[in-house]
Write a protein that holds these residues in place. Structure first.
Motif, PDB file in Angstrom:
ATOM      1  N   LYS A 194       0.841  -1.194   0.000  1.00  0.00           N
ATOM      2  CA  LYS A 194       0.000   0.000   0.000  1.00  0.00           C
ATOM      3  C   LYS A 194       0.878   1.247   0.000  1.00  0.00           C
ATOM      4  CE  LYS A 194      -4.374  -0.914   0.047  1.00  0.00           C
ATOM      5  NZ  LYS A 194      -5.268  -0.965   1.184  1.00  0.00           N
ATOM      6  N   CYS A 195       0.470   2.244  -0.776  1.00  0.00           N
ATOM      7  CA  CYS A 195       1.153   3.535  -0.787  1.00  0.00           C
ATOM      8  C   CYS A 195       0.099   4.597  -0.533  1.00  0.00           C
ATOM      9  CB  CYS A 195       1.795   3.786  -2.141  1.00  0.00           C
ATOM     10  SG  CYS A 195       3.001   2.543  -2.578  1.00  0.00           S
ATOM     11  N   PHE A 196       0.533   5.722   0.031  1.00  0.00           N
ATOM     12  CA  PHE A 196      -0.428   6.745   0.465  1.00  0.00           C
ATOM     13  C   PHE A 196      -0.009   8.102  -0.081  1.00  0.00           C
ATOM     14  CE2 PHE A 196       0.120   3.327   3.455  1.00  0.00           C
ATOM     15  CZ  PHE A 196      -1.181   2.953   3.786  1.00  0.00           C
ATOM     16  N   ARG A 197      -0.902   8.743  -0.813  1.00  0.00           N
ATOM     17  CA  ARG A 197      -0.568  10.086  -1.319  1.00  0.00           C
ATOM     18  C   ARG A 197      -1.777  10.982  -1.140  1.00  0.00           C
ATOM     19  NH1 ARG A 197       3.074   8.386  -6.696  1.00  0.00           N
ATOM     20  NH2 ARG A 197       4.215   6.824  -5.515  1.00  0.00           N
ATOM     21  N   ASP A 198      -1.530  12.089  -0.459  1.00  0.00           N
ATOM     22  CA  ASP A 198      -2.630  13.008  -0.162  1.00  0.00           C
ATOM     23  C   ASP A 198      -2.753  14.014  -1.288  1.00  0.00           C
ATOM     24  OD1 ASP A 198      -4.584  14.492   0.959  1.00  0.00           O
ATOM     25  OD2 ASP A 198      -3.408  15.235   2.651  1.00  0.00           O
ATOM     26  N   GLU A 199      -3.274  13.555  -2.414  1.00  0.00           N
ATOM     27  CA  GLU A 199      -3.383  14.437  -3.565  1.00  0.00           C
ATOM     28  C   GLU A 199      -4.817  14.899  -3.713  1.00  0.00           C
ATOM     29  OE1 GLU A 199      -0.319  13.174  -6.896  1.00  0.00           O
ATOM     30  OE2 GLU A 199      -1.542  11.507  -6.277  1.00  0.00           O
ATOM     31  N   ASP A 200      -4.983  16.065  -4.336  1.00  0.00           N
ATOM     32  CA  ASP A 200      -6.346  16.499  -4.629  1.00  0.00           C
ATOM     33  C   ASP A 200      -6.966  15.505  -5.570  1.00  0.00           C
ATOM     34  OD1 ASP A 200      -6.134  18.638  -3.038  1.00  0.00           O
ATOM     35  OD2 ASP A 200      -5.511  20.018  -4.628  1.00  0.00           O
ATOM     36  N   ARG A 232      -8.199  13.625  -8.423  1.00  0.00           N
ATOM     37  CA  ARG A 232      -8.133  13.594  -9.871  1.00  0.00           C
ATOM     38  C   ARG A 232      -8.792  12.300 -10.257  1.00  0.00           C
ATOM     39  NH1 ARG A 232      -2.495  13.927 -12.275  1.00  0.00           N
ATOM     40  NH2 ARG A 232      -1.593  14.162 -10.221  1.00  0.00           N
ATOM     41  N   ALA A 233      -9.429  12.286 -11.415  1.00  0.00           N
ATOM     42  CA  ALA A 233     -10.181  11.100 -11.823  1.00  0.00           C
ATOM     43  C   ALA A 233      -9.325   9.860 -11.619  1.00  0.00           C
ATOM     44  CB  ALA A 233     -10.566  11.230 -13.283  1.00  0.00           C
ATOM     45  N   ASP A 234      -9.924   8.852 -11.080  1.00  0.00           N
ATOM     46  CA  ASP A 234      -9.291   7.563 -10.986  1.00  0.00           C
ATOM     47  C   ASP A 234      -8.044   7.533 -10.098  1.00  0.00           C
ATOM     48  OD1 ASP A 234      -9.796   5.002 -11.611  1.00  0.00           O
ATOM     49  OD2 ASP A 234      -8.360   4.927 -13.254  1.00  0.00           O
ATOM     50  N   GLY A 263     -12.177  11.392  -0.909  1.00  0.00           N
ATOM     51  CA  GLY A 263     -11.263  10.659  -0.037  1.00  0.00           C
ATOM     52  C   GLY A 263     -11.960  10.088   1.195  1.00  0.00           C
ATOM     53  N   ARG A 264     -13.287  10.004   1.160  1.00  0.00           N
ATOM     54  CA  ARG A 264     -14.016   9.491   2.326  1.00  0.00           C
ATOM     55  C   ARG A 264     -14.378   8.026   2.129  1.00  0.00           C
ATOM     56  NH1 ARG A 264     -15.388  13.223   5.854  1.00  0.00           N
ATOM     57  NH2 ARG A 264     -16.371  11.608   7.086  1.00  0.00           N
ATOM     58  N   ASP A 265     -14.315   7.285   3.215  1.00  0.00           N
ATOM     59  CA  ASP A 265     -14.936   5.975   3.234  1.00  0.00           C
ATOM     60  C   ASP A 265     -16.321   6.192   3.826  1.00  0.00           C
ATOM     61  OD1 ASP A 265     -15.953   3.487   4.012  1.00  0.00           O
ATOM     62  OD2 ASP A 265     -13.930   2.632   4.042  1.00  0.00           O
ATOM     63  N   ILE A 266     -17.344   6.165   2.977  1.00  0.00           N
ATOM     64  CA  ILE A 266     -18.665   6.533   3.493  1.00  0.00           C
ATOM     65  C   ILE A 266     -19.354   5.350   4.168  1.00  0.00           C
ATOM     66  CG2 ILE A 266     -19.112   8.519   2.025  1.00  0.00           C
ATOM     67  CD1 ILE A 266     -20.514   6.847   0.085  1.00  0.00           C
ATOM     68  N   MET A 267     -18.738   4.194   4.107  1.00  0.00           N
ATOM     69  CA  MET A 267     -19.309   3.050   4.823  1.00  0.00           C
ATOM     70  C   MET A 267     -18.935   3.134   6.306  1.00  0.00           C
ATOM     71  SD  MET A 267     -18.548  -0.959   4.116  1.00  0.00           S
ATOM     72  CE  MET A 267     -16.847  -0.795   4.655  1.00  0.00           C
TER      73      MET A 267
END
Ligand code: ASP
Length: 578
Positions: free
Chosen positions: A216-222, A224-226, A556-560
């Motif tokens: 897993k890699c984590f990037r806090d980007e705005d 963008r599609a996909d 960026g939300r997990d709505i579950m």
């Protein structure tokens, strides 16, 4: 009674057998004295039949079963009178003699069928129900096979799977970090890795020689599609290699993945330099499923008194085979399409090649038949083709033409999801200039080595220095990228200088790596593939969300699970946060 078969298993040859199945009630149909239920599990659907005449009580009980009830049924496999050739179990049904409700279910908020009536938000909120649907499960099954194919290939090639930490310090991929406060070190933060880049290089210093990790890699980007804030990479690194060793190894991996997951031989994988890719396709991830390459019309289009062309950096065309079929209205729609702000072209010029070989263009005033014939010759256009032309600043116009090429490719059916074409793009620029910060930025990351022939220009003309970096693209999407690394302290220092790091900053951020390089770092290089993207391409979906079990929405939300969420007062206090 234990489950004897799955819901996807029974065929005509099982007729007469007594079986036990378990699964979920997909649908129930009541007809007079008969009740039919479709029972579903991961493997498929089997029809259950109940008959009032044979067992009134059982039939009445069956009619109390709602959608998504979990049941275990016992009965005999019989031939179905109304066969369904759409499903593999369509020749049989189960004449149920007994069943047990293992669990009831609320009515689900959307239908759990291949084509559901639920919108994306509601399906993400109830993702565990969405995941019951076959099309999604099939994608996860394929993803699991993809994982296995990758591991098999790399393990066979002597790569070692090594885990690297998640609670680390900033990594150099150029995105924003996600950070985690440290309770034991108040006021200090870990960063989540944007990739294991520095660790895999350290593993080479350690002599592990060939490393991989599905990570897993984590990037806090705005948004963008996909994109997903957390995503999975197949991350790899090798020692004592040159570029082509890396490319050969991973071309082999991709071929082996397509073979084992799709039973498909990938065709030739051409190597294009970055400059060539931009010139021929206007993209550093060209879609090689079709031609329609960019044609440079400069020498035949400029100097004819048409200011739009004369003042442009480049005049670029594509030839649409048989494109003369497009109506005037459709051509106007293409013009509107390229003028949208996302593309940003000022206009679109066309030239039809008529049936009789004559030309009709939107700039007939400036270009006579003879001149247009030159366009056609350069673009390799034949009768009934259509030449589309854009002009402007060279880099921009090529990118715009790439978009138009893909758009027309879609309209012409040249980009089918079941056709795959890969390519390598090599020799990327080492750095790109960012006007806003007035700084050179690493196009890849600061450990990417410049190609030896260009090293002299690092200080004098950095914009023209090529990196020993490479990407793989499939069907117009970047699926992987990497480079041969800098393993030499002096060169690394020159690179940090170029990127505007003071020695203190470089030491602060990457000192651990630079110190490690003092102890005999071998020459090394590597690559990382986006596993989600690969899975999306292999399953023919446009969104990586479809191949991730529990994805985030586009905020960026997990709505579950409803994350992110505020911390409570105690947690904040413990972390020393206001
Ligand atoms: N760490 C790089 C990335 O995430 C890949 C590499 O250079 O190996 O893009």
């Amino acid at each position: 009674m234990h489950r004897t078969h799955t819901c996807g298993e029974l065929r005509a040859e099982h007729i007469g057998q007594t079986v036990t199945l378990s699964g979920w009630v997909q649908t129930r149909r009541d007809f007079g004295g008969m009740t039919f239920i479709d029972l579903r599990d991961r493997y498929g659907i089997t029809q259950l039949g109940f008959n009032e005449e044979q067992d009134k009580e059982l039939n009445t009980r069956a009619r109390s079963l709602g959608r998504e009830f979990v049941v275990k049924v016992h009965g005999e496999v019989i031939e179905r009178s109304n066969k369904n050739d759409k499903i593999p179990t369509g020749n049989i049904e189960i004449k149920v003699t007994a069943f047990k409700v293992l669990n009831a279910s609320l009515t689900p908020p959307f239908t759990i069928e291949n084509d559901t009536d639920g919108g994306e938000e509601i399906r993400l909120k109830y993702r565990y129900l969405d995941l019951r649907r076959n099309p999604i499960q099939e994608k996860l099954v394929l993803r699991s096979k993809l994982n296995k194919a990758v591991r098999d290939y790399l393990n066979d090639a002597d790569f070692i799977d090594v885990e690297t930490p998640y609670l680390i310090k900033s990594t150099p991929e150029g995105a924003r970090d996600f950070v985690v406060p440290s309770r034991m070190n108040e006021g200090q933060y870990y960063a989540l890795p944007q990739s294991p880049q520095t660790f895999k290089q350290l593993l080479m210093v350690s002599g592990l020689d060939k490393y991989y990790q599905i990570v897993k890699c984590f990037r806090d980007e705005d948004f963008r599609a996909d994109r997903q804030p957390e995503f999975t990479q197949i991350d790899c690194e090798m020692s004592f290699v040159e570029r082509d060793d890396v490319l050969d190894t991973f071309e082999g991996m991709i071929r082996s993945v397509f073979k084992s997951v799709k039973d498909l031989e990938l065709g030739d994988i051409p190597k294009l330099t970055y400059d060539e890719a931009m010139r021929r396709f206007g993209s550093d991830k060209p879609d090689m499923r079709f031609g329609m390459e960019l044609v440079d019309l400069d020498d035949v289009a400029k100097g004819n008194g048409f200011g739009v062309f004369d003042n442009a950096g480049s005049v670029v065309a594509i030839n649409v085979t048989g494109g003369n079929k497009y109506t005037r209205k459709e051509l106007d729609a293409f013009t509107d399409w390229v003028k949208r702000p996302q593309i940003g072209a000022l206009g679109l010029i066309y030239c039809r090649v008529n049936e009789d070989g004559s030309y009709k263009s939107s700039v007939d005033k400036f270009f006579d038949q003879e001149k247009l014939a030159q366009w056609a010759e350069k673009s390799d256009s034949k009768a009934n083709d259509l030449i589309l032309v854009l002009s402007g600043e060279t880099e921009k116009v090529r990118k715009q033409m790439n978009e138009l090429r893909l758009h027309i490719g879609d309209l012409e059916g040249l980009r089918p999801k079941d056709k795959f074409a890969a390519c390598w793009v090599v020799d990327f620029p080492l750095v790109e200039y960012d006007e806003e910060s007035d700084k050179w930025h690493a196009m890849h990351h600061p450990f990417t080595s410049p190609i030896p022939a260009d090293r002299d220009k690092m200080e004098t003309d950095p914009g023209t220095v090529k990196a020993n970096a490479y990407d793989m693209a499939i069907n117009g999407m970047e699926v992987g990228g990497g480079s041969i690394r800098i393993h030499d302290k002096t060169l690394q220092k020159r690179m940090f200088d170029l990127l505007g790091f003071t020695p203190e900053e470089a030491q602060e951020q990457f000192g651990f790596l630079m110190n490690a390089f003092e102890y005999g770092a071998p020459p090394h290089g590597g690559i990382a593939f986006g596993l989600d993207r690969l899975a999306a391409i292999l399953t023919g979906t446009d969104s990586i969300r479809d191949v991730i079990a529990f994805p985030k929405n586009n905020m960026g939300r997990d709505i579950m699970i409803d994350a992110p969420a505020p911390l409570n007062a105690d947690q904040k206090k413990e972390l020393g946060m206001p």
